[in-house]
Design a protein around this motif. Structure first.
Motif, PDB file in Angstrom:
ATOM      1  N   PHE A 542      43.199  96.067  68.461  1.00 34.73           N
ATOM      2  CA  PHE A 542      42.803  96.786  67.252  1.00 34.73           C
ATOM      3  C   PHE A 542      43.996  96.874  66.302  1.00 34.73           C
ATOM      4  CE2 PHE A 542      40.351  98.301  70.824  1.00 34.73           C
ATOM      5  CZ  PHE A 542      39.041  98.287  70.349  1.00 34.73           C
ATOM      6  N   ASP A 543      43.725  96.748  64.989  1.00 38.18           N
ATOM      7  CA  ASP A 543      44.803  96.886  64.025  1.00 38.18           C
ATOM      8  C   ASP A 543      45.052  98.365  63.741  1.00 38.18           C
ATOM      9  OD1 ASP A 543      42.846  97.779  62.260  1.00 38.18           O
ATOM     10  OD2 ASP A 543      42.817  95.925  61.072  1.00 38.18           O
ATOM     11  N   ALA A 544      45.971  98.646  62.803  1.00 37.89           N
ATOM     12  CA  ALA A 544      46.370 100.028  62.547  1.00 37.89           C
ATOM     13  C   ALA A 544      45.238 100.874  62.004  1.00 37.89           C
ATOM     14  CB  ALA A 544      47.553 100.037  61.575  1.00 37.89           C
ATOM     15  N   ASP A 545      44.206 100.242  61.435  1.00 39.61           N
ATOM     16  CA  ASP A 545      43.063 100.974  60.906  1.00 39.61           C
ATOM     17  C   ASP A 545      41.917 101.070  61.908  1.00 39.61           C
ATOM     18  OD1 ASP A 545      44.194 101.484  58.357  1.00 39.61           O
ATOM     19  OD2 ASP A 545      43.811  99.397  57.802  1.00 39.61           O
ATOM     20  N   GLY A 546      42.136 100.626  63.136  1.00 36.58           N
ATOM     21  CA  GLY A 546      41.117 100.714  64.168  1.00 36.58           C
ATOM     22  C   GLY A 546      40.112  99.586  64.169  1.00 36.58           C
ATOM     23  N   ARG A 547      40.311  98.561  63.340  1.00 36.83           N
ATOM     24  CA  ARG A 547      39.398  97.421  63.320  1.00 36.83           C
ATOM     25  C   ARG A 547      39.737  96.469  64.463  1.00 36.83           C
ATOM     26  NH1 ARG A 547      40.541  97.783  57.576  1.00 36.83           N
ATOM     27  NH2 ARG A 547      42.214  96.291  57.959  1.00 36.83           N
ATOM     28  N   GLU A 548      38.708  95.986  65.156  1.00 38.54           N
ATOM     29  CA  GLU A 548      38.913  95.035  66.243  1.00 38.54           C
ATOM     30  C   GLU A 548      39.297  93.675  65.672  1.00 38.54           C
ATOM     31  OE1 GLU A 548      36.292  94.930  69.914  1.00 38.54           O
ATOM     32  OE2 GLU A 548      35.755  93.018  68.971  1.00 38.54           O
ATOM     33  N   THR A 549      40.454  93.168  66.097  1.00 40.97           N
ATOM     34  CA  THR A 549      40.934  91.877  65.594  1.00 40.97           C
ATOM     35  C   THR A 549      40.878  90.775  66.634  1.00 40.97           C
ATOM     36  OG1 THR A 549      43.222  92.462  66.161  1.00 40.97           O
ATOM     37  CG2 THR A 549      42.462  93.002  63.925  1.00 40.97           C
ATOM     38  N   LEU A 550      40.654  91.129  67.901  1.00 39.31           N
ATOM     39  CA  LEU A 550      40.564  90.124  68.958  1.00 39.31           C
ATOM     40  C   LEU A 550      39.718  90.683  70.094  1.00 39.31           C
ATOM     41  CD1 LEU A 550      43.235  87.745  70.321  1.00 39.31           C
ATOM     42  CD2 LEU A 550      42.066  89.224  71.942  1.00 39.31           C
ATOM     43  N   ARG A 551      38.855  89.839  70.658  1.00 35.49           N
ATOM     44  CA  ARG A 551      38.044  90.216  71.812  1.00 35.49           C
ATOM     45  C   ARG A 551      37.952  89.001  72.735  1.00 35.49           C
ATOM     46  NH1 ARG A 551      33.167  93.519  73.299  1.00 35.49           N
ATOM     47  NH2 ARG A 551      33.626  94.788  71.477  1.00 35.49           N
ATOM     48  N   ARG A 552      38.248  89.202  74.005  1.00 35.91           N
ATOM     49  CA  ARG A 552      38.164  88.131  74.994  1.00 35.91           C
ATOM     50  C   ARG A 552      37.435  88.639  76.230  1.00 35.91           C
ATOM     51  NH1 ARG A 552      44.295  85.604  74.976  1.00 35.91           N
ATOM     52  NH2 ARG A 552      44.098  84.393  73.042  1.00 35.91           N
ATOM     53  N   ALA A 553      36.553  87.803  76.750  1.00 32.52           N
ATOM     54  CA  ALA A 553      35.905  88.043  78.034  1.00 32.52           C
ATOM     55  C   ALA A 553      36.194  86.846  78.933  1.00 32.52           C
ATOM     56  CB  ALA A 553      34.406  88.254  77.854  1.00 32.52           C
ATOM     57  N   TYR A 554      36.080  87.034  80.230  1.00 34.52           N
ATOM     58  CA  TYR A 554      36.585  86.025  81.160  1.00 34.52           C
ATOM     59  C   TYR A 554      35.551  85.555  82.179  1.00 34.52           C
ATOM     60  CZ  TYR A 554      40.767  88.252  79.267  1.00 34.52           C
ATOM     61  OH  TYR A 554      41.708  88.775  78.418  1.00 34.52           O
ATOM     62  N   ASP A 555      34.295  85.936  82.010  1.00 36.91           N
ATOM     63  CA  ASP A 555      33.287  85.615  83.017  1.00 36.91           C
ATOM     64  C   ASP A 555      33.107  84.113  83.208  1.00 36.91           C
ATOM     65  OD1 ASP A 555      32.895  88.247  83.472  1.00 36.91           O
ATOM     66  OD2 ASP A 555      31.064  88.428  82.268  1.00 36.91           O
ATOM     67  N   ASP A 556      33.263  83.322  82.146  1.00 36.18           N
ATOM     68  CA  ASP A 556      33.026  81.878  82.265  1.00 36.18           C
ATOM     69  C   ASP A 556      34.069  81.191  83.134  1.00 36.18           C
ATOM     70  OD1 ASP A 556      34.913  82.442  80.178  1.00 36.18           O
ATOM     71  OD2 ASP A 556      34.739  80.356  79.534  1.00 36.18           O
ATOM     72  N   TRP A 557      35.172  81.882  83.447  1.00 36.23           N
ATOM     73  CA  TRP A 557      36.204  81.259  84.274  1.00 36.23           C
ATOM     74  C   TRP A 557      35.707  80.996  85.687  1.00 36.23           C
ATOM     75  CZ3 TRP A 557      41.461  84.125  83.098  1.00 36.23           C
ATOM     76  CH2 TRP A 557      41.737  84.017  81.725  1.00 36.23           C
ATOM     77  N   LEU A 558      34.712  81.732  86.154  1.00 40.11           N
ATOM     78  CA  LEU A 558      34.220  81.583  87.519  1.00 40.11           C
ATOM     79  C   LEU A 558      33.027  80.639  87.610  1.00 40.11           C
ATOM     80  CD1 LEU A 558      34.446  85.263  88.820  1.00 40.11           C
ATOM     81  CD2 LEU A 558      36.148  83.443  88.948  1.00 40.11           C
ATOM     82  N   SER A 559      32.624  80.056  86.507  1.00 44.04           N
ATOM     83  CA  SER A 559      31.492  79.127  86.529  1.00 44.04           C
ATOM     84  C   SER A 559      31.884  77.840  87.248  1.00 44.04           C
ATOM     85  CB  SER A 559      31.043  78.802  85.100  1.00 44.04           C
ATOM     86  OG  SER A 559      30.669  79.989  84.421  1.00 44.04           O
ATOM     87  N   PRO A 560      30.927  77.160  87.884  1.00 48.33           N
ATOM     88  CA  PRO A 560      31.237  75.903  88.579  1.00 48.33           C
ATOM     89  C   PRO A 560      31.824  74.863  87.632  1.00 48.33           C
ATOM     90  CG  PRO A 560      29.072  76.716  89.205  1.00 48.33           C
ATOM     91  CD  PRO A 560      29.532  77.572  88.062  1.00 48.33           C
TER      92      PRO A 560
END
Length: 560
Positions: A542-560
């Motif tokens: 989050f930046d200084a104003d509370g806005r989300e600037t990056l989001r990452r999820a990792y579930d696809d790492w376990l896919s075949p």
């Protein structure tokens, strides 16, 4: 290394497996060097083909041959969830992945007891390594490492993952390794203050009051600092400095202002919940552990967490940096028959001691179990302190320059100004039950303030502290009831409480239950500043104003 691997049956240790492969792989990227023309290349290649076949052993156990066959995996999800000796396995499997990448002729036959051997082709090795790395990287990115912040071991994790992020030819595993490094560097940055690494640690190896070690040195290499640093040169401090592709993103940086709270969770079996308060001139850290049932399980002292766990400490910075932390004796158990042998100074913690923290305030309480041979608390006074004043109220006030602190025990020391323990003077408290309070505060002005100014600042600090006093029940050693300690700070008005009959501690000093702790979060106090949050498998910035600037999820790492 090569002369040591000639005798039949000789096994590589993890660092010996990793270092030559990582160095060779990096060297192939150098434009002015043809590695294969090096006089040692033939011996190196033979060693890799001979010894890299050990990777299945290390994958299954981390230190010796597998006790049962290792079946091939169809996806990362089939790799065992718990992987012991994780830092060593990261080294050996990074070496296995890169060795298979660099030597197409590499294959291996895994043996396990009297079972039929399992043959792995080069493609099999690369597939298994890919699955293993995805599984372990996913665990790091979503749950943190089991030894997060370990002053000595974490450099191994950074080195192994960094080498894959630098040099893997497979773009997908290269991206996954880079994203994993991002989470590790974000966690490292959240523990940095003015070029110093401050955090509670699962594996301190005695580097408890220091703010450097191998992990701190890794951060010093990446984050701007005006101070010099020296890394501990031990077999477990490995960081390959060869150039490669990974760069720490610009959004990862130590907190650019103070104060700020950092919360962190690490470990799976022995969970530790880390709370750190970063001020402008100091940092105060505390860990709240949940390692087994100390009150109901007679096997409590077979848990290795306490042998090397560094729960709480105060570090201050400036011209004369220093540290303070009341500590209890503890056992070097459970390894190598060292049960009930006294541990080293500032090496590990006493299982029967508890510490609570709210920002710049800590309280401590102990109720050492009958039959446990170590009960003494010792309080060492750093030579870096500029002024120390004892007040009849029971407070000892200490001025360190950029900050000051006041310490008070509810029982008088049984011995004062002893010499030798922890390299300086210390007070000793030989009681089954002890209790103490620590208050900290920033100080204004330039570092060369005269003694009379320092004294005036301590007097003003003491005037505030006289408005409240700690309250304790059942603190007499002869009282069979567990002691209870409560303290309302006159600095911020918050009440901190500890009950030696309640484990684990149900909440931190801010009222957040341990079950609600994120994997990582920073909470800037006061003015707006960027923050990070990692919880429920999602990493957010989050930046200084509370806005989300990056989001990452990792579930696809376990896919075949």
């Amino acid at each position: 290394i090569f002369p040591r691997i000639q005798p039949p049956g000789t096994r590589f240790r993890p660092c010996e497996l990793y270092l030559p492969v990582a160095t060779y792989t990096a060297a192939t990227r150098l434009n002015d060097l043809d590695v294969r023309n090096n006089p040692g290349f033939t011996a190196y290649r033979e060693a890799v083909l001979k010894h890299q076949s050990l990777w299945p052993d290390y994958r299954s156990n981390g230190s010796g041959p597998a006790r049962r066959p290792i079946p091939p995996t169809r996806s990362p999800a089939e790799v065992p969830e718990r992987t012991d000796n994780g830092n060593f396995r990261l080294l050996t499997t990074a070496a296995g992945f890169l060795a298979a990448q660099e030597f197409p002729e590499l294959q291996t036959t895994a043996h396990s007891g009297g079972s039929a051997p399992v043959v792995f082709s080069n493609a099999d090795i690369r597939r298994e390594m890919d699955h293993y790395l995805r599984r372990v990287y996913h665990g790091i990115a979503t749950r943190n490492t089991a030894e997060s912040g370990a002053t000595i071991y974490m450099a191994l994790n950074f080195a192994a993952i960094r080498t894959v992020a630098h040099h893997a030819r497979d773009p997908e595993i290269k991206r996954i390794a880079a994203d994993t490094l991002d989470t590790l560097y974000a966690t490292l940055a959240a523990s940095f203050n003015q070029g110093f690494f401050v955090s509670s640690s699962a594996r301190s190896k005695g580097d408890f009051l220091g703010a450097e070690g191998a992990t701190g040195f890794v951060g010093w290499l990446e984050f701007p600092s005006t101070r010099n640093a020296r890394a501990a040169t031990t077999p477990f401090n490995v960081f390959n400095a060869m150039p490669g592709d990974y760069r720490v993103p610009a959004w990862i940086a130590p907190n650019d202002g103070a104060p700020v709270v950092k919360r962190e969770t690490f470990g799976t079996h022995n969970k530790v919940f880390n709370y750190t308060w970063h001020g402008k001139g100091y940092s105060l850290a505390n860990g709240l552990e949940q390692a087994g049932d100390k009150f109901g399980d007679p096997r409590w002292d077979t848990n290795g967490l306490y042998k090397e766990y560094s729960r709480h400490k105060l570090n201050w910075f400036g011209q004369t940096p220093g540290a303070f932390s009341p500590q209890w004796e503890n056992s070097a158990q459970p390894y190598g028959g060292r049960r009930n042998q006294r541990n080293g100074a500032f090496y590990g913690t006493n299982p029967w001691s508890l510490v609570q923290q709210f920002r710049g305030t800590q309280i401590g309480l102990s109720n050492v179990r009958p039959g446990y041979p170590f009960r003494k608390m010792y309080v060492a006074w750093d030579r870096a302190l500029r002024l120390v004043v004892d007040d009849p109220s029971g407070w000892r006030l200490c001025h360190a320059g950029p900050m000051m602190f006041a310490f008070r025990t509810l029982k008088p020391p049984t011995a004062r100004n002893l010499s030798g323990w922890a390299g300086g003077n210390y007070d000793e408290f030989d009681f089954k039950k002890t209790a103490w309070v620590l208050e900290t505060a920033e100080t204004p002005g330039p570092p060369d303030r005269p003694p009379e100014v320092l004294r005036a600042e301590l007097d003003a600090f003491l005037e505030k502290l006289r408005a409240a006093a700690p309250d304790a029940l059942h603190l007499d050693d002869a009282d069979p009831a567990p002691p209870v300690l409560s303290y309302t700070s006159p600095i911020h008005g918050r009440t901190l409480s500890l009950d030696a009959g309640v484990f684990p501690i149900p909440a931190d000093g801010e009222g957040m239950a341990l079950a609600d702790y994120p994997v990582l979060a920073t909470y800037p106090q006061g003015e707006k500043r960027p923050r990070v949050l990692l919880e429920n498998g999602v990493f957010r910035v989050f930046d200084a104003d509370g806005r989300e600037t990056l989001r990452r999820a990792y579930d696809d790492w376990l896919s075949p």
